[in-house]
Design an enzyme around this catalytic site. Structure first.
Site, PDB file in Angstrom:
ATOM      1  N   MET A   1      -7.033   9.216   9.781  1.00 42.81           N
ATOM      2  CA  MET A   1      -7.619   9.816   8.571  1.00 42.81           C
ATOM      3  C   MET A   1      -8.456  11.051   8.926  1.00 42.81           C
ATOM      4  O   MET A   1      -9.532  11.272   8.353  1.00 42.81           O
ATOM      5  CB  MET A   1      -8.489   8.789   7.826  1.00 42.81           C
TER       6      MET A   1
ATOM      7  N   LYS B   1      -3.923   3.370  -2.744  1.00 44.71           N
ATOM      8  CA  LYS B   1      -5.038   4.274  -3.009  1.00 44.71           C
ATOM      9  C   LYS B   1      -5.175   5.144  -1.782  1.00 44.71           C
ATOM     10  O   LYS B   1      -5.155   4.674  -0.657  1.00 44.71           O
ATOM     11  CB  LYS B   1      -6.316   3.520  -3.311  1.00 44.71           C
TER      12      LYS B   1
ATOM     13  N   ASP C   1       0.812  -1.213   0.000  1.00 43.97           N
ATOM     14  CA  ASP C   1       0.000   0.000   0.000  1.00 43.97           C
ATOM     15  C   ASP C   1       0.847   1.265   0.000  1.00 43.97           C
ATOM     16  O   ASP C   1       2.047   1.229   0.264  1.00 43.97           O
ATOM     17  CB  ASP C   1      -0.852   0.034   1.279  1.00 43.97           C
TER      18      ASP C   1
HETATM   19  N1  SAH Z   1      -3.763   0.145   9.194  1.00 50.85           N
HETATM   20  C1  SAH Z   1      -3.157   1.424   9.514  1.00 50.85           C
HETATM   21  C2  SAH Z   1      -4.124   2.573   9.333  1.00 50.85           C
HETATM   22  C3  SAH Z   1      -4.587   2.764   7.920  1.00 50.85           C
HETATM   23  S1  SAH Z   1      -5.686   4.123   7.748  1.00 50.85           S
HETATM   24  C4  SAH Z   1      -2.603   1.373  10.936  1.00 50.85           C
HETATM   25  O1  SAH Z   1      -2.905   0.446  11.681  1.00 50.85           O
HETATM   26  O2  SAH Z   1      -1.843   2.286  11.305  1.00 50.85           O
HETATM   27  C5  SAH Z   1      -4.584   5.394   7.226  1.00 50.85           C
HETATM   28  C6  SAH Z   1      -4.381   6.383   8.344  1.00 50.85           C
HETATM   29  O3  SAH Z   1      -3.475   5.860   9.299  1.00 50.85           O
HETATM   30  C7  SAH Z   1      -3.763   7.691   7.908  1.00 50.85           C
HETATM   31  O4  SAH Z   1      -4.716   8.575   7.370  1.00 50.85           O
HETATM   32  C8  SAH Z   1      -3.231   8.191   9.220  1.00 50.85           C
HETATM   33  O5  SAH Z   1      -4.249   8.709  10.024  1.00 50.85           O
HETATM   34  C9  SAH Z   1      -2.745   6.910   9.858  1.00 50.85           C
HETATM   35  N2  SAH Z   1      -1.322   6.665   9.598  1.00 50.85           N
HETATM   36  C10 SAH Z   1      -0.771   5.591   9.021  1.00 50.85           C
HETATM   37  N3  SAH Z   1       0.575   5.692   8.989  1.00 50.85           N
HETATM   38  C11 SAH Z   1       0.873   6.860   9.585  1.00 50.85           C
HETATM   39  C12 SAH Z   1       2.087   7.541   9.882  1.00 50.85           C
HETATM   40  N4  SAH Z   1       3.284   7.042   9.562  1.00 50.85           N
HETATM   41  N5  SAH Z   1       2.021   8.730  10.508  1.00 50.85           N
HETATM   42  C13 SAH Z   1       0.839   9.256  10.861  1.00 50.85           C
HETATM   43  N6  SAH Z   1      -0.333   8.668  10.603  1.00 50.85           N
HETATM   44  C14 SAH Z   1      -0.324   7.480   9.982  1.00 50.85           C
END
Ligand code: SAH
Length: 281
Positions: free
Chosen positions: A184, A69, A48
């Site tokens: 998000m 995406k 991703d």
């Molecule tokens: N499965 C992922 C979340 C996916 S949804 C998890 O468990 O972390 C995508 C959201 O995750 C982004 O919009 C943001 O809010 C957060 N996110 C993922 N990686 C990030 C990062 N390195 N720094 C800050 N926010 C992050």
């Protein structure tokens, strides 16, 4: 193949299988050993947008397929990704599906795994460190702290259509959870912060926005519920970002260990005013 992994009965990624694996929030060092074991064995890695590309260097033998995406929208495309995984598995590949953070936390991992199992494709789930926990830790914010919260709520800032989630009971969340961690949330932060204030949370309640957490580009904005929108406008922070609402944000004043690595002294050794540890037992 598993030479440099510690002695352990590592599972083998078999042809026709899909391993659905979390890559953690960014820093490659936050991968699990199961993830590394998977990277070493895969024929194809489907990854991703949020997976740091450096991690793919650990699977040089594999084909790397980008399935990124961003934003809320195309659920049809999600279906395409799931079916692509089915096709690859049925073609006898050893498939590694790599997702940012934890695959089962706001990552549609549940949907993908379900589709695979519905198509008789065997799966293994490898959890990862979620951004809402590990990302905050890299900013020096403990997601729970016994002087602050006995619970924490993880919410998504938008629903499947990309809108602010209308089904969320912001009143209930505002009343019931001392600490709220929003994934998000950047696009709809104006609406979300207004809803939380309307539901009784203070304008001056601490808020942290942690962008690109655990990567070299990590940036942290400390603000308040009343100021988060204007402070974000005046900043350079961009998604992906985790937003944390609650007093645990204040702990960053003492726990900003990354700042301390760079020679920045703690601003306050006791931000929650609990006194010296010895006095509290
Ligand atoms: N499965 C992922 C979340 C996916 S949804 C998890 O468990 O972390 C995508 C959201 O995750 C982004 O919009 C943001 O809010 C957060 N996110 C993922 N990686 C990030 C990062 N390195 N720094 C800050 N926010 C992050």
């Amino acid at each position: 193949m598993t030479d440099s992994l510690p002695e352990y009965d590592w599972p083998q990624l078999q042809p026709g299988w899909v391993w659905l694996c979390g890559a953690g929030p960014g820093d490659p060092g936050l991968l699990t050993l199961h993830a590394l074991n998977a990277l070493r064995q895969a024929d194809v890695v489907i990854y991703d947008a949020l997976v740091q590309e450096g991690i793919l260097d650990w699977a040089p033998q594999a084909e790397h397929v980008y399935a990124g995406k961003r934003g809320g929208k195309p659920s049809a495309k999600q279906r395409d990704i799931s079916l692509k995984l089915v096709d690859l598995a049925q073609a006898g590949k050893k498939v590694l599906r790599l997702k940012g953070g934890d695959p089962f936390v706001f990552g549609r991992g549940g949907e993908e795994a379900q589709t695979l199992i519905q198509h008789d494709v065997p799966v293994r789930i490898i959890p990862g460190i979620s951004a809402g926990i590990g990302g905050l830790a890299y900013a020096g914010i403990p997601v729970t702290h016994r002087d602050v919260n006995q619970s924490v709520t993880f919410v998504t800032g938008h629903d499947q259509t990309g809108d602010a989630p209308s089904s969320l009971d912001w009143d209930g969340i505002a009343r019931g959870s001392q600490v709220i961690v929003i994934y998000m949330g950047m696009k709809h932060i104006a609406r979300i912060s207004a809803d939380l204030i309307k539901a009784g949370r203070g304008q001056d309640e601490p808020v942290a926005v942690v962008a690109n957490a655990t990567t070299d580009d990590q940036q942290v904005l400390e603000t308040t519920l009343g100021n988060v929108v204007s402070d974000l406008q005046g900043s350079e922070l961009e998604p992906p970002a985790i937003i944390c609402v609650g007093r645990s944000v204040q702990m960053r004043q003492v726990l900003d260990w990354q700042g301390q690595l760079n020679g920045i002294a703690p601003r306050n050794l006791d931000p929650l005013g609990r006194g010296k540890p010895a006095e509290n037992g």
